[in-house]
Motif scaffolding. Sequence first.
Motif, short mmCIF file in Angstrom:
data_model
loop_
_atom_site.label_atom_id
_atom_site.label_comp_id
_atom_site.label_asym_id
_atom_site.label_seq_id
_atom_site.Cartn_x
_atom_site.Cartn_y
_atom_site.Cartn_z
N THR A 1 -127.12 35.22 55.28
CA THR A 1 -125.80 35.28 55.92
C THR A 1 -125.73 34.38 57.15
O THR A 1 -124.81 33.57 57.29
CB THR A 1 -125.47 36.73 56.32
N GLN A 2 -126.69 34.52 58.04
CA GLN A 2 -126.65 33.77 59.29
C GLN A 2 -126.81 32.27 59.05
O GLN A 2 -126.11 31.46 59.67
CB GLN A 2 -127.74 34.28 60.24
N LEU A 3 -127.70 31.90 58.14
CA LEU A 3 -127.93 30.48 57.90
C LEU A 3 -126.72 29.84 57.20
O LEU A 3 -126.39 28.67 57.45
CB LEU A 3 -129.20 30.28 57.06
N ARG A 4 -126.05 30.59 56.34
CA ARG A 4 -124.83 30.07 55.72
C ARG A 4 -123.76 29.81 56.78
O ARG A 4 -123.10 28.77 56.76
CB ARG A 4 -124.30 31.06 54.68
N GLU A 5 -123.61 30.74 57.72
CA GLU A 5 -122.63 30.56 58.78
C GLU A 5 -123.01 29.41 59.70
O GLU A 5 -122.14 28.66 60.17
CB GLU A 5 -122.47 31.87 59.56
N THR A 6 -124.29 29.26 59.97
CA THR A 6 -124.75 28.12 60.77
C THR A 6 -124.42 26.81 60.08
O THR A 6 -123.92 25.85 60.70
CB THR A 6 -126.27 28.21 61.01
N THR A 7 -124.66 26.75 58.78
CA THR A 7 -124.37 25.55 58.01
C THR A 7 -122.87 25.26 58.02
O THR A 7 -122.45 24.10 58.17
CB THR A 7 -124.86 25.73 56.55
N GLU A 8 -122.06 26.30 57.88
CA GLU A 8 -120.61 26.11 57.87
C GLU A 8 -120.10 25.54 59.19
O GLU A 8 -119.25 24.66 59.22
CB GLU A 8 -119.93 27.44 57.55
N PHE A 9 -120.63 26.04 60.32
CA PHE A 9 -120.11 25.51 61.57
C PHE A 9 -120.64 24.10 61.84
O PHE A 9 -120.01 23.32 62.56
CB PHE A 9 -120.30 26.48 62.74
N LEU A 10 -121.77 23.72 61.22
CA LEU A 10 -122.23 22.33 61.31
C LEU A 10 -121.28 21.42 60.54
O LEU A 10 -120.92 20.33 61.01
CB LEU A 10 -123.65 22.20 60.78
N TYR A 11 -120.87 21.86 59.34
CA TYR A 11 -119.87 21.09 58.58
C TYR A 11 -118.55 20.98 59.36
O TYR A 11 -117.95 19.91 59.46
CB TYR A 11 -119.61 21.74 57.23
N GLN A 12 -118.13 22.12 59.94
CA GLN A 12 -116.89 22.13 60.70
C GLN A 12 -116.96 21.23 61.93
O GLN A 12 -115.95 20.73 62.41
CB GLN A 12 -116.55 23.56 61.13
N SER A 13 -118.20 21.03 62.42
CA SER A 13 -118.40 20.16 63.58
C SER A 13 -118.58 18.71 63.19
O SER A 13 -118.89 17.87 64.04
CB SER A 13 -119.61 20.65 64.39
N GLY A 14 -118.45 18.40 61.90
CA GLY A 14 -118.46 17.02 61.45
C GLY A 14 -119.71 16.55 60.75
O GLY A 14 -119.86 15.35 60.45
#
Length: 468
Positions: free
Chosen positions: A351-364
């Motif tokens: 769960t946490q690593l998926r969310e970390t990955t998502e905010f990296l994508y959202q950050s470009g």
Amino acid sequence: MGGFFGVASKEDCIFDLFFGTDYHSHLGTRRAGMAAYSKEEGFDRAIHNIENAPFRTKFDKDANTMQGHLGIGSISDYEPQPLIIRSHHGTYAITTVGKINNKEDIEKLLFRSGHAHFQEMSGGEINATELVSAIINQKENIIEGIQYAQELIDGSMTMLILTPKGIYAARDRLGRTPVVIGKKEDAYCISFESFAYLNLGYSHERELGPGEIVIVTPEGVQPLAAPGKDMKICTFLWVYYGYPSSSYEGMSVEQMRYNCGSMMAKRDDIKPDIVAGVPDSGTAHAIGYANESGIPFSRPFIKYTPTWPRSFMPTIQSQRNLIAKMKLLPVHDLIKDRSLLLIDDSIVRGTQLRETTEFLYQSGAKEVHIRPACPPLLFGCKYLNFSRSTSEMELITRQVIKEMEADNKYPNLSVYADPESTEYSDMLEKIREKLNFTSLRYNRLDDMMNAVGIDKSKLCTYCWDGRD
């Protein structure tokens, strides 16, 4: 999980006990306690909830009022401890680290032998530390009682027992958790973490062997039961739980993680723009990977720590996930349009690593490649309370395997632990898709064990391969 610290000193020991225990805060998030003994005042104890405040804040007043030349302290994810027990052995305080899988059988045995009741309850269950004390009290002396507890318990059990004579220290029968002795003029200490006493003026004396029992006094360390030959120390201590400046069995945590990252780089073939570690435990792995591969190490996100230490983590998993996300702050200049390779210590639920990955994508971020520093976790630990998971089926690997195996209730998990198998490859691809990674490659078990650098037969790898 949990940590402990004990001091036997010719002078007052509370200062050392307070800070030595505090240095174990990374090992527990729920309860903490200190117990001390002085000839003048007898036993004294303080226990506090540390879910919403760090150890030092909660125990500052106690440290200024307690006194004693002998003391033990603990940090725990579960039971309130140390406990003060009065028995035919006299009065003593006890703290434990471990896991008991056969609680109900032991409870029935004790009730049949005449044990009247248990008082300390933790989450509706009998406090494991009180259960251990009840086992010890079945025997004529404390040493025999400790050995009886080690034999009777299915799981693991390391303990410190504070008596007016000194502190009994007993390492788990197979050494799954460490016990280290430190020494300075007129004092000795007992610690889970080997770094915890260095800034207090102690030097390293020695580590206890598996099943070894000693009594520690201000004058010295007296062996009471010799160590056994077999060891199964938990490998996850190096991968995740251990503090970077600690060492176990002669191998430092930081060096092992660096070795892990280096070995992972040797097997990898992608060329991202930067390598990063999920702070804090992934950082050393990432540095090892970066130095071996020649790919620059960078910090595309920063962990906010001033008011969010690990001890300030709720016990409810959904809240823990949210706070874990809140603690990581992106550095957009290091993320935008970059291909990132991210190393975390492990993937449990994902769960946490998926969310970390998502905010990296959202950050470009252009790509996010994930490299866990240990193999896929397939089994819940039955020897230490490492995870709050109530079921192995909470593991992302087991969820994926269940989907892949459909109606097969008893899949052959050994093929999913084999990095050369088709089933292993298929499992990784399913996990990658679920968690939205660009690519996913776990560290291999053989490489991870080689990174530790001690005899492989002495390492517990149950959570990865199911082997005792």
